[in-house]
Design an enzyme around this catalytic site. Structure first.
Site, PDB file in Angstrom:
ATOM      1  N   LYS A  86       0.844  -1.192   0.000  1.00 24.70           N
ATOM      2  CA  LYS A  86       0.000   0.000   0.000  1.00 24.70           C
ATOM      3  C   LYS A  86       0.885   1.249   0.000  1.00 24.70           C
ATOM      4  O   LYS A  86       2.007   1.199   0.497  1.00 24.70           O
ATOM      5  CB  LYS A  86      -0.907  -0.006   1.232  1.00 24.70           C
ATOM      6  CG  LYS A  86      -1.729  -1.265   1.432  1.00 24.70           C
ATOM      7  CD  LYS A  86      -2.839  -1.401   0.422  1.00 24.70           C
ATOM      8  CE  LYS A  86      -3.676  -2.649   0.712  1.00 24.70           C
ATOM      9  NZ  LYS A  86      -4.787  -2.794  -0.236  1.00 24.70           N
ATOM     10  N   HIS A 145      -6.385 -13.250  -7.895  1.00 29.04           N
ATOM     11  CA  HIS A 145      -7.222 -12.269  -7.206  1.00 29.04           C
ATOM     12  C   HIS A 145      -8.623 -12.313  -7.803  1.00 29.04           C
ATOM     13  O   HIS A 145      -8.784 -12.544  -9.001  1.00 29.04           O
ATOM     14  CB  HIS A 145      -6.636 -10.859  -7.336  1.00 29.04           C
ATOM     15  CG  HIS A 145      -7.211  -9.899  -6.338  1.00 29.04           C
ATOM     16  ND1 HIS A 145      -8.472  -9.348  -6.483  1.00 29.04           N
ATOM     17  CD2 HIS A 145      -6.712  -9.409  -5.165  1.00 29.04           C
ATOM     18  CE1 HIS A 145      -8.712  -8.552  -5.447  1.00 29.04           C
ATOM     19  NE2 HIS A 145      -7.664  -8.576  -4.634  1.00 29.04           N
TER      20      HIS A 145
END
Length: 479
Positions: free
Chosen positions: A175, A294
């Site tokens: 992140k 994902h």
């Protein structure tokens, strides 16, 4: 009489519209071992009988159309048609019921999830006679399963490649997910891996944007992997997202990852598509790459209880198409996930044979005939206080992935990774000593804090964090 007219007469053709249930509702039908079986949650429009709605689903997802056509006489409908063979009410829902449909195997191309879904969840979901339609589960017969390669490697081969046994694997999504330069991104990867994680990860929407082109990211991440491996003596990996605008570009990125010698790449299998995913899975098996999957976009399809497709179906489809990891919710984090339902599809991902169990949402017994298993990935809003629950819920064959729960540590990325590794090792040791993680979990974490200042700092930061919202997609109460 012309030959064409004669043909129509001989097959008893009668133009017009007839009820679907006259042809496609067959409660006397005994399913075959080779049939693909589907359980649909059907909400018919007012005035449409359940039998007609169930038959319409069977027809429109197989051989039927809205009117009688004379070419029906040129083939054997009894051989090729889908059949609604059973209907049952949904407890507590007066307007919904479960329709069971059997499809002959000849309707589907071998080894193609794309073709299977085009039929079963194609145009029928827009059918006007239905207010809503949801595919709850599929039974994939062994005869069809054997036409798929499945996951590139599977659970045991992955453990052997990584030389990691007896515990869940630990990961971290870097992140902020967008905006970092490739060099700063690689720095974060190194710090997390050096701190004790097994994997770091590209976020799902990290592809090749102006601020960080894919080739630069791959190079800096590879440098981080090799440096952290040399310093820790452990095998490390970073999920390099190969998802791209074309299959050719996707494979080009996977080829470059292989040339760098990294162990794993990644794909967004729903936005990328099943054809692309299967192609990448084949490449990964042939070239020794693990494949992380994902599920970006899944909630568009699976979150609403009365329309769409349950994630257990998407999980089965992924196991057929190919992937060594797939995101599967957390039960305890920020994302949607009912506990029993999640445990049901986690077993469908990992186990070779799973019995029907309606208490966990499993409508059919599923035999995977030795198709490799998939590691479920728990990710989304989890932190060190969740570690006992995650270890107890998911067991050893899983990946526990802490993004903000690593990078949000007050002392930095590496201490965040240390905190998670210490918490995991403490939970695994306590479990192996016979302690109950569900009861003693918080005590175990507090005890570990005494000899890990990194863990103590993490526990202090996230001690009040809760995501206490009701689950939207709950299991039906069985009578």
């Amino acid at each position: 009489m012309s030959p064409q007219t004669e043909t129509k007469a001989n097959v008893g053709f009668k133009a017009g519209v007839k009820e679907y249930k006259l042809t496609y509702y067959t409660p006397e039908y005994e399913t075959k071992d080779t049939d693909i079986l589907a359980a649909f949650r059907v909400t018919p429009q007012p005035g449409v009988p359940p039998e007609e709605a169930g038959a319409a689903v069977a027809a429109e997802s197989s051989t039927g159309t809205w009117t009688t056509v004379w070419t029906d006489g040129l083939t054997s409908l009894d051989r090729y048609k889908g059949r609604c063979y059973h209907i049952e009410p949904v407890p507590g829902e007066e307007t919904q019921f479960i329709a069971y449909v059997a499809y002959p195997l000849d309707l589907f191309e071998e080894g193609s999830v794309t073709n299977m879904f085009t039929s079963i969840v194609g145009n029928v979901f827009g059918f006007k006679a239905l207010a809503a339609l949801r595919l709850e589960d599929l039974r994939i017969p062994p005869a069809y399963t054997k036409t798929f390669q499945g996951p590139p490697h599977g659970i045991q081969v992955e453990r052997d490649k990584l030389n990691k046994y007896g515990r869940p694997l630990l990961g971290c999504t870097i992140k902020p997910k967008l905006g970092l330069s490739a060099k700063n991104y690689g720095r974060a990867v190194y710090e997390c891996l050096r701190g004790g994680l097994d994997f770091t990860k590209d976020d799902e929407n990290v592809n090749s944007q102006p601020f960080m082109r894919w080739r630069d990211r791959f190079l800096f991440c590879a440098e981080a992997i090799y440096k952290s491996q040399a310093e820790t003596g452990e095998i490390k990996g970073h999920y390099l997202n190969a998802t791209a605008g074309t299959c050719e570009e996707m494979i080009k990125r996977a080829v470059f990852a292989r040339e760098l010698g990294v162990p794993i790449v990644m794909h967004d299998y729903l936005t990328g598509g099943f054809t692309a995913n299967t192609s990448l899975a084949h490449y990964c098996r042939d070239n020794g790459l693990l494949l992380h999957i994902h599920r970006a976009m899944h909630a568009v399809i699976d979150r609403q209880k009365n329309h769409g497709m349950h994630f257990r179906v998407l999980a089965k489809a992924l196991r057929l198409s190919g992937g060594d990891h797939v995101h599967a919710g957390t039960v305890v984090g920020k994302l949607e996930g009912d506990r029993e339902s999640t445990l049901g599809f986690v077993d469908l991902l990992r186990d070779d044979y799973v019995e029907k169990d309606r208490s966990r949402g499993i409508f059919f017994t599923q035999d995977w005939v030795s198709l490799p298993g998939v590691l479920p990935v728990a990710s989304g809003g989890i932190h060190v206080w969740h570690m006992p629950a995650l270890t107890e819920i998911f067991g050893d064959d899983s990946v526990l992935q802490f993004g903000g729960g690593t990078l949000g540590h007050p002392w930095g990325n590496a201490p965040g990774a240390v905190a998670n590794r210490v918490a995991l090792e403490a939970c695994v040791q306590a479990r192996n000593e016979g302690r109950d993680l569900a009861i003693e979990g918080n005590t175990i974490i507090r005890e570990a804090c005494k000899w890990s200042p990194e863990l103590a700092a993490a526990c202090e930061v996230w001690k009040e964090i809760r995501f206490n919202f009701p689950t939207v997609d709950t299991l039906d109460t069985q009578e």
